[in-house]
Design a protein around this motif. Structure first.
Motif, short mmCIF file in Angstrom:
data_model
loop_
_atom_site.label_atom_id
_atom_site.label_comp_id
_atom_site.label_asym_id
_atom_site.label_seq_id
_atom_site.Cartn_x
_atom_site.Cartn_y
_atom_site.Cartn_z
N HIS A 76 54.81 2.80 57.33
CA HIS A 76 54.27 1.33 57.96
C HIS A 76 52.89 1.40 58.16
O HIS A 76 52.09 0.56 57.80
CB HIS A 76 54.92 1.10 59.45
N GLU A 91 49.49 -6.78 64.85
CA GLU A 91 50.52 -7.29 64.05
C GLU A 91 51.68 -6.29 63.52
O GLU A 91 52.86 -6.46 63.46
CB GLU A 91 50.17 -7.90 63.11
N LEU A 92 51.02 -5.00 63.38
CA LEU A 92 51.86 -4.16 62.98
C LEU A 92 52.96 -3.54 63.86
O LEU A 92 54.11 -3.43 63.59
CB LEU A 92 51.06 -3.02 62.27
N ARG A 96 56.64 -5.05 64.12
CA ARG A 96 57.32 -4.86 63.04
C ARG A 96 57.75 -3.43 62.99
O ARG A 96 58.96 -3.06 62.62
CB ARG A 96 56.39 -5.09 61.69
N ALA A 113 60.61 -2.72 65.47
CA ALA A 113 62.03 -3.31 64.92
C ALA A 113 62.56 -2.31 64.12
O ALA A 113 63.55 -1.97 64.10
CB ALA A 113 61.69 -4.65 64.37
N ALA A 114 61.44 -1.75 63.15
CA ALA A 114 61.82 -0.64 62.19
C ALA A 114 62.68 0.72 62.96
O ALA A 114 63.47 1.14 62.42
CB ALA A 114 60.90 -0.38 61.14
N THR A 133 59.10 -7.18 74.23
CA THR A 133 59.74 -6.67 72.85
C THR A 133 60.36 -5.31 72.84
O THR A 133 61.55 -5.08 72.37
CB THR A 133 58.56 -6.44 71.65
N GLN A 171 63.59 -10.76 64.62
CA GLN A 171 62.10 -10.60 64.44
C GLN A 171 61.61 -10.89 66.13
O GLN A 171 61.70 -11.64 66.55
CB GLN A 171 61.58 -11.84 63.59
N ASP A 187 55.76 -12.94 68.28
CA ASP A 187 54.54 -12.69 68.11
C ASP A 187 53.69 -12.53 69.42
O ASP A 187 53.28 -13.61 70.01
CB ASP A 187 53.58 -13.70 67.47
#
Ligand code: ADP
Length: 525
Positions: free
Chosen positions: A377, A417-418, A421, A424-425, A443, A514, A517
């Protein structure tokens, strides 16, 4: 909160603490912005910074905040930069700086503990301990400017045998959201003589409630110190890149479990070309014991193909005299700011970084899987992969830093932004984050959603009980409380929504919602 409410609260604070203790000038407030973001982005601006000088003043601040329903955001030094610095989560907050409360109240040489106020930096504790005793060492994180209390409450790490800071404090004094003052553990006994000497007292253990929490403001903390070892051997083990990180971790595991190694090892990956994984750790204790431990360590790594071990021996006082490189000194409990050079090297004069810290069990396959997941990532987003793995007997904390120039909006945006993501991964793969930047607290909290969010609901109930008006650090660690939910409706609802969209036990990877943001949310605030 209306401007008038804020003005009234600030006036009351000035009346109670004096004008010198309350800063409202924009340039003073600007000092407490998150320094590691793009400075053009809007942020939840505070209305004032208040600097109480005593426990009684902390209580007065909390009482005034309750009367005016003004949110407080507490920090001890506020240098937690890669996680948001001193920045609050909601606008209109009064920042509570505990920097003035910086006394080391007690050092007990015989039982090896200290009692500190929250503003005491690692530099200060180091100086006080050296002045008071020839026989004691402290544990420090890589940067020495932060506070012992702030770092410990955030579950930060050092590298000596006391490197798990959250496991080496003993006894707290806390101001709750109601303004009540309490002492935990043996400190609750009015004539208590073992407050810093014995963790468990009678009844449920409450200390953990104040770690990574917004249930109280800690005004005193007992800190366990370690006896200065007769010998300190600093070990450096290198293996070639890629799969060998698994072998390195698996070789360290048994040595940590049976306490041959008592320090906290750090595994890092050197720069290309010719990248190598390097594990660094200390052996500490009486000289003949340390020699025997080193012999066991040598035998263990001799069985790992390609491993090269180098051991540097220090007598008790040699490192303190300035010998060794940065990690050799940090692993000897000597605070410094040397690591700051790395941030500047990677991000330039205005360098900053965003830290990402998931946890895996200490099994080769898991270590490898997490490393490759993060690597893929961060490299895809154009960041260098330069992790630091903090190794415990049963787990690793995979810290990685996304470095950027804070003047470069595109690169700062890429990091922010990364993050969701990547979060979540890693959560979908089973690796939870142990500490996060303020912008991503909802989050991350949403991922700890086992049992339809049972843990989150418990935290909310505790928040409502201990801080009924929800004035202490609303939103910290994703915990808001009923009052804050009602006040910051949109924000709190988003927090709830993100909690609901988190992963559930048994869910498939693609069940993970997701994450919202958070950058957009930060801008809204
Ligand atoms: P450092 O001193 O390492 O710079 P901070 O002061 O930024 O660390 O503290 C990190 C976080 O820990 C703060 O954002 C706050 O949430 C929490 N914290 C710090 N000090 C206290 C305290 N005395 N009481 C309660 N929470 C605290």
């Amino acid at each position: 909160m209306g401007t008038r409410t804020a003005d009234a609260a600030v006036s009351a604070l000035i009346d109670a603490l004096g004008a010198d203790a309350v800063a409202v000038e924009p340039q003073r407030l600007a000092e407490f912005r998150d320094p590691y973001t793009f400075q053009g982005w809007s942020a939840p601006d505070p209305v004032a910074v208040v600097s109480p000088g005593s426990v009684e003043e902390v209580r007065r601040v909390v009482v005034i905040a309750n009367q005016h329903e003004v949110p407080l955001w507490t920090f001890s030094q506020g240098r937690n930069n890669a996680y948001g610095g001193a920045s609050a989560r909601v606008p209109g907050s009064v920042l509570v700086s505990l920097r003035r409360m910086n006394r080391v109240l007690e050092i007990d040489e015989e039982l090896a503990y200290a009692l500190v106020e929250p503003g005491v930096r690692f530099f200060d504790l180091y100086d006080a301990v050296r002045a008071a005793s020839e026989r004691l060492w402290i544990s420090v994180p890589v940067l020495g400017w932060g506070s012992v209390v702030g770092n410990t409450l955030e579950a930060g790490w050092g590298y000596t045998p006391h490197g798990d800071h959250a496991s080496h404090f003993c006894g707290l004094e806390v101001v709750l959201g109601t303004g009540e003052l309490l002492r935990t553990g043996m400190g609750a006994l009015p004539a208590g003589r073992a407050w810093q000497a014995h963790k468990r007292a009678f009844g449920p253990s409450t200390d953990g409630l104040f770690v990574q929490s917004n249930f109280g403001i800690v005004t005193k903390m007992g800190v366990w110190l370690m006896p200065k070892p007769e010998a300190y051997v600093h070990c450096r083990v290198q293996v070639p890149e890629r799969d060998d990180v698994a072998g390195l971790a698996e070789t360290l595991g048994p040595l940590l479990l049976d306490r041959t190694i008592q320090g906290v090892p750090l595994i890092s990956l050197g720069p290309p070309p010719g990248r190598r994984w390097t594990a660094r750790f200390g052996l500490y204790g009486r000289a003949p014991v340390v020699e025997a431990q080193l012999a066991v360590v040598r035998t263990a790594f001799a069985a790992l193909p390609g491993a090269e071990l180098e051991a540097v021996h220090y007598g008790a006082d040699e490192v303190a005299l300035g010998a060794g490189d940065m990690l050799e000194r940090v692993m000897a409990g000597i605070p410094s700011m040397d690591a700051m050079a790395v941030v500047r090297l990677q991000g330039g004069e205005h360098g900053g970084q965003l830290d990402f810290s998931p946890v895996a069990p200490l099994r080769g396959a898991d270590v490898l899987r997490l490393c490759e997941l993060v690597r893929s990532h961060v490299e895809a987003a154009g960041f260098p992969y330069s992790p630091g793995l903090i190794v415990t007997p049963r787990s690793i904390i995979h810290t990685s830093h996304m470095p950027f120039d804070t003047l470069d909006e595109q690169r700062v945006g890429a990091a922010f932004e990364l993050y969701p993501r990547l979060a979540a991964a890693t959560a979908a793969a089973g690796y939870g984050i142990y500490r996060s930047h303020v912008r991503f607290m909802d989050t991350v909290a949403a991922q700890y959603d086992w049992g339809e969010g049972a843990l989150g609901r418990l935290n909310e109930r505790l928040k409502d009980a201990l801080d009924p008006r929800g004035i202490l650090s609303p939103g910290k660690q994703g915990v808001w409380g009923m009052a804050a939910r009602a006040r910051w409706g949109a924000t709190a609802l988003q927090a709830e929504a993100s909690r609901r969209s988190g992963s559930r036990p048994g869910g498939r990877a693609d069940d993970v919602g997701q994450p919202p943001d958070e950058r957009a949310r930060g801008a809204e605030l």
